[in-house]
Enzyme design. Structure first.
Site, PDB file in Angstrom:
ATOM      1  N   HIS A  22       0.802  -1.139  -0.056  1.00  0.00           N
ATOM      2  CA  HIS A  22      -0.148  -0.119   0.082  1.00  0.00           C
ATOM      3  C   HIS A  22       1.012   1.149  -0.039  1.00  0.00           C
ATOM      4  O   HIS A  22       1.422   1.428   1.242  1.00  0.00           O
ATOM      5  CB  HIS A  22      -0.843   0.042   1.070  1.00  0.00           C
ATOM      6  CG  HIS A  22      -1.987   1.022   1.215  1.00  0.00           C
ATOM      7  ND1 HIS A  22      -2.147   1.784   2.347  1.00  0.00           N
ATOM      8  CD2 HIS A  22      -2.894   1.601   0.342  1.00  0.00           C
ATOM      9  CE1 HIS A  22      -2.971   2.767   2.166  1.00  0.00           C
ATOM     10  NE2 HIS A  22      -3.539   2.598   0.995  1.00  0.00           N
ATOM     11  N   HIS A  70      -1.083  10.551  -3.088  1.00  0.00           N
ATOM     12  CA  HIS A  70      -2.235  10.276  -2.579  1.00  0.00           C
ATOM     13  C   HIS A  70      -3.395  11.314  -2.273  1.00  0.00           C
ATOM     14  O   HIS A  70      -4.351  11.440  -2.882  1.00  0.00           O
ATOM     15  CB  HIS A  70      -2.426   9.125  -1.391  1.00  0.00           C
ATOM     16  CG  HIS A  70      -3.646   8.832  -0.871  1.00  0.00           C
ATOM     17  ND1 HIS A  70      -4.204   9.784   0.296  1.00  0.00           N
ATOM     18  CD2 HIS A  70      -4.549   8.016  -0.948  1.00  0.00           C
ATOM     19  CE1 HIS A  70      -5.323   9.274   0.358  1.00  0.00           C
ATOM     20  NE2 HIS A  70      -5.514   7.996  -0.218  1.00  0.00           N
TER      21      HIS A  70
END
Length: 264
Positions: A22, A70
């Site tokens: 991740h 992100h």
């Protein structure tokens, strides 16, 4: 899990259960040294730990460069309130230089040829740019977005850049909602329609009080040759439990631990 007649090559890199790193891998030591997620160092650390799948995110800079990032802005990563699309590449590189190094989408694909990337397109402005970059690397990329419209625009751009192979793709939230509704009313036709053109479902185990990943969802996905990956799972007991339930992949901040625990 039954295979599709022509499984996408993105899935060929390992057996299930898959470990998806991740936003790369940031160990406690790296975090203490100022390294941040989605940086070049984080991707390199995931690769060095043995991860063949890296989940990341994509925005575009003011001058139109697709970068792995992100958040919409730099508040959390650098204490800077500006949005990514308000900053040019050179300045963003300077800001990230002591945080593990900025990596563009093109650099990631070129610098880590042994890695399969799972790219979440976070901004509307990034869809066509990301898709065009991904096109020549389509066998190594799964494109996704919470927005199905954005995801489909990125896929269309990727196919325009490389008509021979589309990237793999996982469903956005509107598709997931249609799937859950179809499962609730026991509509096999609705399930088939929701899963058409989808290679994977990447989901949280729960969304508030709603259990998203259920035996019924897993059975339906697998019946249609679609994998189910669950995010973000960091506790070993949860990893074991979900794999025992039948999930095909774990998206985790602790890729090194998951690789050791879930070795096929």
């Amino acid at each position: 899990m039954p295979e599709r007649l022509a499984q996408h090559p993105w899935f060929d890199a390992s057996e299930t259960p898959r470990t998806l790193a991740h936003r790369g891998l940031v160990t406690d030591a790296a975090l203490a040294a100022g390294i941040v997620e989605n940086s070049f160092a984080a991707v390199a650390a995931a690769h060095a730990a043995g991860a063949v799948y890296v989940e990341s995110d994509c925005h575009v800079t003011r001058d139109g460069v697709a970068v792995l990032f992100h958040d919409d802005d730099l508040v959390r990563v650098a204490g800077d309130p500006r949005r990514i699309d308000q900053i040019e590449l050179r300045e963003l590189e300077q800001l990230m230089a002591e945080r593990g190094g900025l990596v563009s989408l093109a650099q990631a694909l070129e610098s880590f040829p042994g890695v399969r990337f799972n790219i979440d397109v976070k901004a509307d402005a990034a869809a066509e740019t990301a898709g065009t970059i991904v096109g020549p690397f389509a066998d190594r990329v799964l494109l996704t977005s919470f927005s199905d419209q954005r995801r489909l625009r990125a896929l269309e751009a990727a196919l325009a850049a490389n008509p021979q192979q589309r990237p793999a793709t996982s469903a956005g939230w509107s598709t997931v909602a249609r799937l859950i509704f179809a499962l609730t009313i026991h509509s096999r036709r609705g399930v088939a329609a929701a899963l058409d053109g989808v290679d994977a479902l990447q989901l949280p185990e729960r969304h508030g009080a709603l259990r998203v990943v259920s035996p019924r969802l897993l059975e339906a996905a697998h019946r249609h040759g679609v994998e189910v990956h669950v995010w973000t799972v960091n506790e070993p007991d949860d990893m074991r439990r979900l794999v025992a339930l039948g999930v095909d992949g774990i998206v985790t901040d602790r890729a090194a631990d998951a690789l050791a625990l879930l070795k096929p």
